[in-house]
Design a protein around this motif. Structure first.
Motif, PDB file in Angstrom:
ATOM      1  N   ILE A 274     -10.265  -4.069  21.313  1.00 61.14           N
ATOM      2  CA  ILE A 274      -9.082  -3.880  22.167  1.00 61.14           C
ATOM      3  C   ILE A 274      -9.400  -4.271  23.607  1.00 61.14           C
ATOM      4  CG2 ILE A 274      -7.561  -2.127  23.162  1.00 61.14           C
ATOM      5  CD1 ILE A 274      -7.744  -0.668  20.431  1.00 61.14           C
ATOM      6  N   ALA A 275     -10.592  -3.883  24.094  1.00 59.33           N
ATOM      7  CA  ALA A 275     -10.989  -4.246  25.459  1.00 59.33           C
ATOM      8  C   ALA A 275     -11.081  -5.759  25.618  1.00 59.33           C
ATOM      9  CB  ALA A 275     -12.327  -3.595  25.795  1.00 59.33           C
ATOM     10  N   LEU A 276     -11.636  -6.445  24.623  1.00 58.60           N
ATOM     11  CA  LEU A 276     -11.773  -7.907  24.690  1.00 58.60           C
ATOM     12  C   LEU A 276     -10.400  -8.581  24.674  1.00 58.60           C
ATOM     13  CD1 LEU A 276     -14.824  -8.258  22.314  1.00 58.60           C
ATOM     14  CD2 LEU A 276     -14.747  -9.121  24.668  1.00 58.60           C
ATOM     15  N   LYS A 277      -9.485  -8.061  23.894  1.00 58.49           N
ATOM     16  CA  LYS A 277      -8.137  -8.631  23.841  1.00 58.49           C
ATOM     17  C   LYS A 277      -7.403  -8.402  25.164  1.00 58.49           C
ATOM     18  CE  LYS A 277      -7.704  -8.205  18.820  1.00 58.49           C
ATOM     19  NZ  LYS A 277      -7.009  -7.558  17.680  1.00 58.49           N
ATOM     20  N   GLU A 278      -7.657  -7.264  25.798  1.00 60.91           N
ATOM     21  CA  GLU A 278      -7.055  -7.006  27.108  1.00 60.91           C
ATOM     22  C   GLU A 278      -7.623  -7.954  28.160  1.00 60.91           C
ATOM     23  OE1 GLU A 278      -7.782  -2.866  27.724  1.00 60.91           O
ATOM     24  OE2 GLU A 278      -6.036  -2.223  26.531  1.00 60.91           O
ATOM     25  N   VAL A 279      -8.930  -8.236  28.068  1.00 55.73           N
ATOM     26  CA  VAL A 279      -9.540  -9.217  28.970  1.00 55.73           C
ATOM     27  C   VAL A 279      -8.906 -10.585  28.756  1.00 55.73           C
ATOM     28  CG1 VAL A 279     -11.667 -10.492  29.481  1.00 55.73           C
ATOM     29  CG2 VAL A 279     -11.743  -8.010  29.224  1.00 55.73           C
ATOM     30  N   ALA A 280      -8.672 -10.955  27.490  1.00 58.42           N
ATOM     31  CA  ALA A 280      -8.049 -12.245  27.196  1.00 58.42           C
ATOM     32  C   ALA A 280      -6.646 -12.328  27.783  1.00 58.42           C
ATOM     33  CB  ALA A 280      -8.006 -12.466  25.686  1.00 58.42           C
ATOM     34  N   GLN A 281      -5.898 -11.246  27.699  1.00 56.45           N
ATOM     35  CA  GLN A 281      -4.552 -11.233  28.277  1.00 56.45           C
ATOM     36  C   GLN A 281      -4.600 -11.404  29.792  1.00 56.45           C
ATOM     37  OE1 GLN A 281      -1.509 -11.128  26.822  1.00 56.45           O
ATOM     38  NE2 GLN A 281      -2.389 -11.147  24.770  1.00 56.45           N
ATOM     39  N   GLU A 282      -5.517 -10.691  30.430  1.00 57.78           N
ATOM     40  CA  GLU A 282      -5.673 -10.822  31.883  1.00 57.78           C
ATOM     41  C   GLU A 282      -6.122 -12.228  32.249  1.00 57.78           C
ATOM     42  OE1 GLU A 282      -5.599  -9.733  35.870  1.00 57.78           O
ATOM     43  OE2 GLU A 282      -4.806  -8.702  34.099  1.00 57.78           O
ATOM     44  N   LEU A 283      -6.965 -12.806  31.406  1.00 54.25           N
ATOM     45  CA  LEU A 283      -7.468 -14.158  31.647  1.00 54.25           C
ATOM     46  C   LEU A 283      -6.339 -15.181  31.592  1.00 54.25           C
ATOM     47  CD1 LEU A 283      -9.901 -15.975  32.126  1.00 54.25           C
ATOM     48  CD2 LEU A 283     -10.368 -15.896  29.676  1.00 54.25           C
ATOM     49  N   MET A 284      -5.419 -15.013  30.679  1.00 49.34           N
ATOM     50  CA  MET A 284      -4.273 -15.917  30.584  1.00 49.34           C
ATOM     51  C   MET A 284      -3.472 -15.911  31.886  1.00 49.34           C
ATOM     52  SD  MET A 284      -3.129 -15.060  26.649  1.00 49.34           S
ATOM     53  CE  MET A 284      -1.769 -16.219  26.555  1.00 49.34           C
ATOM     54  N   LEU A 285      -3.313 -14.734  32.471  1.00 50.47           N
ATOM     55  CA  LEU A 285      -2.608 -14.636  33.741  1.00 50.47           C
ATOM     56  C   LEU A 285      -3.389 -15.314  34.860  1.00 50.47           C
ATOM     57  CD1 LEU A 285      -1.407 -10.909  33.557  1.00 50.47           C
ATOM     58  CD2 LEU A 285      -0.069 -12.973  33.085  1.00 50.47           C
ATOM     59  N   ARG A 286      -4.699 -15.168  34.825  1.00 52.13           N
ATOM     60  CA  ARG A 286      -5.558 -15.786  35.841  1.00 52.13           C
ATOM     61  C   ARG A 286      -5.511 -17.306  35.763  1.00 52.13           C
ATOM     62  NH1 ARG A 286      -6.618 -12.955  40.238  1.00 52.13           N
ATOM     63  NH2 ARG A 286      -6.518 -10.775  39.611  1.00 52.13           N
ATOM     64  N   CYS A 287      -5.400 -17.831  34.557  1.00 48.95           N
ATOM     65  CA  CYS A 287      -5.324 -19.292  34.397  1.00 48.95           C
ATOM     66  C   CYS A 287      -4.061 -19.841  35.047  1.00 48.95           C
ATOM     67  CB  CYS A 287      -5.358 -19.666  32.917  1.00 48.95           C
ATOM     68  SG  CYS A 287      -6.983 -19.497  32.148  1.00 48.95           S
ATOM     69  N   ILE A 288      -2.977 -19.065  34.954  1.00 52.21           N
ATOM     70  CA  ILE A 288      -1.727 -19.497  35.564  1.00 52.21           C
ATOM     71  C   ILE A 288      -1.813 -19.395  37.080  1.00 52.21           C
ATOM     72  CG2 ILE A 288       0.737 -18.998  35.763  1.00 52.21           C
ATOM     73  CD1 ILE A 288       0.562 -17.866  32.887  1.00 52.21           C
ATOM     74  N   ASN A 289      -2.462 -18.326  37.567  1.00 59.59           N
ATOM     75  CA  ASN A 289      -2.571 -18.092  39.005  1.00 59.59           C
ATOM     76  C   ASN A 289      -4.019 -17.805  39.357  1.00 59.59           C
ATOM     77  OD1 ASN A 289      -2.016 -17.550  41.699  1.00 59.59           O
ATOM     78  ND2 ASN A 289      -1.325 -15.451  41.296  1.00 59.59           N
ATOM     79  N   PRO A 290      -4.898 -18.840  39.390  1.00 63.76           N
ATOM     80  CA  PRO A 290      -6.345 -18.605  39.592  1.00 63.76           C
ATOM     81  C   PRO A 290      -6.670 -17.972  40.923  1.00 63.76           C
ATOM     82  CG  PRO A 290      -5.809 -20.947  39.746  1.00 63.76           C
ATOM     83  CD  PRO A 290      -4.583 -20.261  39.220  1.00 63.76           C
TER      84      PRO A 290
END
Length: 299
Positions: A274-290
């Motif tokens: 669950i923690a890794l999937k939450e990191v992936a979700q946050e990462l997707m947002l970071r890719c849009i707005n680095p």
């Protein structure tokens, strides 16, 4: 793989060796640019310290991103210690060749390339210097049919040497780094150098992942802080870079890696997955707005 630009050129018979070399170089640059143009976001998973779970993090993040329906590739450029084939249960696989290009090995839609697929014997040591390693990394971009990807996750070796520098220079824009650390000072000291490296080469830092943060009881799933916790989060705040999350130690992670069934698949409901999937979700947002904003940096 050798490029065939000059052999197909109508003027090749009258070209000098220097002109042929220039022609081949230009052809290689164009081929690499064409491949990169099909990849929206490039994510370099890095660490200044070995043994912090960087490759496991890269593999699980790639799978977590793919689970969202995104088109994802995973490139393993840890040339001296490729572990991605083992982590994904792909040992012994070999990429097929089509039209003078390698086709990535696929696993549930995830496209994977590693030097581990290309060596004859897994026990062989690759005794290569910088220029040879840079050439292999270039081939992994230029001579691999990645196709259209939403994310290309790159598993880098520890440190700030030849491989990370080469891949940063080759991937260009729409790239950023995820830096993996453990909470202890011995790891944090080296990962701080990775942050400095990213700043020096103008590579955006998508964020810090604090791995092995707490321990998941295999019987009750309770997370217990038996080791230090929060070091990565504090470092992110000190260095003014985003913090992506904390991933606890889980005995199932070890079994998952050895069995080739990453924890986001084999123990999808565990605190670690669950923690890794939450990191992936946050990462997707970071890719849009680095660049992000100061409001959502580590608190």
């Amino acid at each position: 793989m050798a490029d065939s630009a000059c052999s197909s050129c109508s003027q090749s018979g009258s070209c000098s060796d220097t002109e042929k070399q220039q022609c081949e170089q230009e052809h290689a640059k164009k081929k690499m640019a064409d491949n990169l143009a099909l990849i929206k976001h490039k994510i370099l998973v890095m660490s200044g310290k070995g043994g912090v779970g960087k490759s496991s993090t890269a593999a699980n993040l790639a799978l977590a991103l793919a689970e969202t329906g995104a088109k994802v590739g995973l490139m393993d450029i840890d040339l001296h210690g490729p572990s991605i084939p083992t982590l994904l249960g792909l040992e012994g696989q070999h990429p097929p060749v089509e039209d003078d290009s390698m086709v990535p090995v696929e696993r549930n839609g995830l496209k994977v390339m590693s030097i581990g697929f290309l060596v004859a014997n897994a026990d062989d040591a690759l005794i290569w210097r910088g220029p040879v390693k840079a050439g292999v990394i270039q081939q992994f971009i230029k001579d691999v049919k990645w196709g259209e990807l939403d994310y290309l996750v790159v598993d880098c070796p520890p440190g700030t040497g030849d491989e990370p520098l080469s891949i940063v220079q080759m991937l260009g824009e729409n790239s950023g780094a995820v830096l993996v650390t453990t909470p202890q000072k011995v790891a944090l000291v080296d990962v701080r150098k990775s942050v400095t490296f990213c700043h020096q080469v103008k590579l955006p830092v998508f964020g810090i992942v604090e791995n092995m943060s707490g321990f998941v009881c295999p019987k009750c799933n309770e997370v217990v802080d038996i080791f230090k916790k929060g070091g990565g989060q504090k470092m992110a705040a000190d260095m003014t870079v985003p913090f992506l999350g904390q991933v606890p130690i889980d005995p199932r992670m070890v079994d998952a890696g050895d069995n080739g069934t990453p924890v986001v698949e084999s123990a999808a409901d565990s605190p670690t997955a669950i923690a890794l999937k939450e990191v992936a979700q946050e990462l997707m947002l970071r890719c849009i707005n680095p660049g992000g904003g100061t409001a959502d940096l580590a608190e």
